[in-house]
Design an enzyme around this catalytic site. Structure first.
Site, PDB file in Angstrom:
ATOM      1  N   CYS A 210       0.801  -1.234   0.000  1.00 51.87           N
ATOM      2  CA  CYS A 210       0.000   0.000   0.000  1.00 51.87           C
ATOM      3  C   CYS A 210       0.828   1.276   0.000  1.00 51.87           C
ATOM      4  CB  CYS A 210      -0.922   0.015   1.213  1.00 51.87           C
ATOM      5  SG  CYS A 210      -1.721  -1.558   1.547  1.00 51.87           S
ATOM      6  N   HIS A 353      -3.057   8.191   5.858  1.00 50.06           N
ATOM      7  CA  HIS A 353      -3.228   6.858   5.269  1.00 50.06           C
ATOM      8  C   HIS A 353      -4.694   6.464   5.380  1.00 50.06           C
ATOM      9  CE1 HIS A 353      -2.002   3.057   3.693  1.00 50.06           C
ATOM     10  NE2 HIS A 353      -2.373   2.394   4.775  1.00 50.06           N
ATOM     11  N   HIS A 387      -9.595   1.836  -1.112  1.00 53.94           N
ATOM     12  CA  HIS A 387      -8.170   1.524  -1.036  1.00 53.94           C
ATOM     13  C   HIS A 387      -7.697   0.989  -2.382  1.00 53.94           C
ATOM     14  CE1 HIS A 387      -4.314   0.878   0.494  1.00 53.94           C
ATOM     15  NE2 HIS A 387      -4.596   0.373   1.677  1.00 53.94           N
TER      16      HIS A 387
END
Length: 458
Positions: A210, A353, A387
């Site tokens: 990620c 994040h 995401h």
């Protein structure tokens, strides 16, 4: 060492909010989202705890300028990257001179090819082709056998119906793609951009889950800052769709996805007390063109913002769980601030994040409070697009730069009961944005952070 200054001069993206950076940014400011139920077809193969995802808009690669040859020989993640790179290059104002129209190869006029590079991040790379090729390899011979059986007139109706259901679930192309090897390689994302624009400097793909997009931009920043390159095309890319929902199932079984809400629209809620996982996104690509300041000024480039620092650390404790104390993340952020010559109260905005998982959000707000108190504005772009794994950090870098340009920040979607007293706007705000921190955390314990500053010319 006399470090060079690094600026952003072009951006391109494809995201769930649109097929350009302008559409993406407008969607962010308006608080748009496209969360919906997962495809019905996926339910034929498994049961899932989560039933929500965020798809990309319907894409016609031909209309996006992808050639017939590239349509055949590139995985979707590379096709999306080609389109976003083309937008980013056009945004820089650089002229492109065609060298081979059939192969879609160009020269960047006024750029030394030996000092131009490509660094892209991707967590998974050509996953779509990997799964598709495996299906062709495994199923096509069985499909042929089933076709012969189904042609028999004496076949019992009940047996025929069962075999037809089985046949229809064997969904795959008719032939094995001869370009499979080059399509599934992670470095295809960066290599194909470099080939298209004749960039003969560094060319690499960075894969740290990620944090891949943030890491790619950070390594591009360092390469220009240290005088090795004048221009680098950089960013992040991911495409996670497959016909059977196998990729979605992996995240679902891991217990990472938002679930149990009455509608998909309310499920994605970073930093809210009702959060219980992140929203699976089909994918995205964000490409930024980074240039050495004097190189950009010499050609009269439009400068969006400056990158002032990059730092990275590793938790080195778990493949899937963050350190609940965020010790290495705090060390990374303080290092980034030091490099950017900033003290804590000089930071205006944090693009977090902000995944929406229980552990990640709790740890993140704890670190932010320890370092900054309740000073900077904090938001999560994932609350809008879900995401996007390897693309997420690059999309968030674009948001950081655009927030500086427009002096606006987008809101946090579905934020009804915040888990913290830090400044978490629920909708778009106009405010002073001169300095921005954008950070990413990843499976494997990888932590990466970029600091952006308003370009003042001094």
């Amino acid at each position: 060492m006399n470090h060079k200054r690094v600026v952003i001069t072009g951006m391109g993206s494809i995201s769930p909010l649109g097929l350009s950076t302008a559409e993406f940014w407008d969607g962010c400011l308006l608080g748009k989202q496209r969360a919906t139920q997962i495809p019905d077809k996926w339910l034929e193969y498994a049961e899932y705890s989560s039933r929500y995802w965020i798809p990309l808009p319907k894409i016609d690669f031909t209309q996006l300028g992808i050639s017939r040859i590239d349509n055949m020989r590139l995985d979707p993640v590379s096709k999306l990257s080609q389109r976003a790179a083309a937008e980013a290059i056009a945004d820089t104002g650089l002229e492109t001179l065609p060298l081979d129209r059939r192969q879609s190869m160009f020269k960047l006029v006024g750029v030394d090819a030996a000092r131009a590079g490509v660094i892209m991040g991707t967590g998974i790379g050509g996953l779509h082709t990997t799964l598709e090729s495996h299906s062709v390899h495994l199923l096509n011979s069985y499909r042929s056998e089933l076709e012969q059986v189904l042609d028999k007139e004496e076949l019992d109706d009940q047996v025929r119906d069962a075999l037809l259901r089985l046949y229809n679930r064997m969904d795959c192309p008719q032939r094995y793609n001869p370009f499979t090897v080059s399509m599934i390689m992670n470095n295809s994302v960066s290599a194909n951009i470099g080939i298209r624009y004749g960039c003969k400097g560094t060319n690499k793909a960075i894969s740290v889950a990620c944090a891949s997009g943030t890491a790619a931009l950070g390594h591009a920043f360092n390469s220009i800052r240290n005088g090795c390159h004048d221009l680098i095309i950089s960013g992040g890319a991911e495409y996670k769709y497959d016909e059977t929902g196998a990729v979605f199932r992996g995240y679902d079984i891991a217990g990472t996805l938002a679930h149990g809400f009455s509608s998909p629209e309310e499920a994605n809620r970073p930093f809210d007390r009702r959060r219980n996982g992140f929203m699976f996104s089909e994918g995205a690509v964000a490409v930024l063109v980074l240039e050495e300041l004097q190189h950009a000024l010499a050609r009269g480039a439009n400068i969006v913002s400056e990158i002032a620092a990059y730092a990275e650390t590793c938790d080195a404790q778990s493949i899937m769980q963050p350190d609940p104390e965020g010790i290495q993340i705090e060390r990374m952020i303080r290092d980034a601030l030091r490099q950017a010559d900033l003290v804590e109260n000089e930071l205006d905005y944090i693009n977090a994040h902000g995944t929406g998982t229980l552990a990640n959000d709790e740890m993140e707000v704890g670190v932010v409070q320890r370092i900054f108190g309740e000073g900077p504005v904090v938001n999560s772009t994932k609350s809008l697009v879900g995401h996007t794994i390897g693309a997420s950090g690059a999309l968030e870098a674009q948001v950081a730069a655009l927030s500086i340009r427009d002096q606006k920040v987008h809101g946090n979607l579905n934020l009804k009961d915040p888990i913290s007293s830090i400044r978490l706007p629920g909708k778009q705000e106009s405010c002073r944005v001169g300095t921005v921190l954008s950070h990413s955390f990843a499976f494997g314990g990888h932590n990466c952070a970029l600091v952006f500053k308003e370009f003042t010319g001094s």
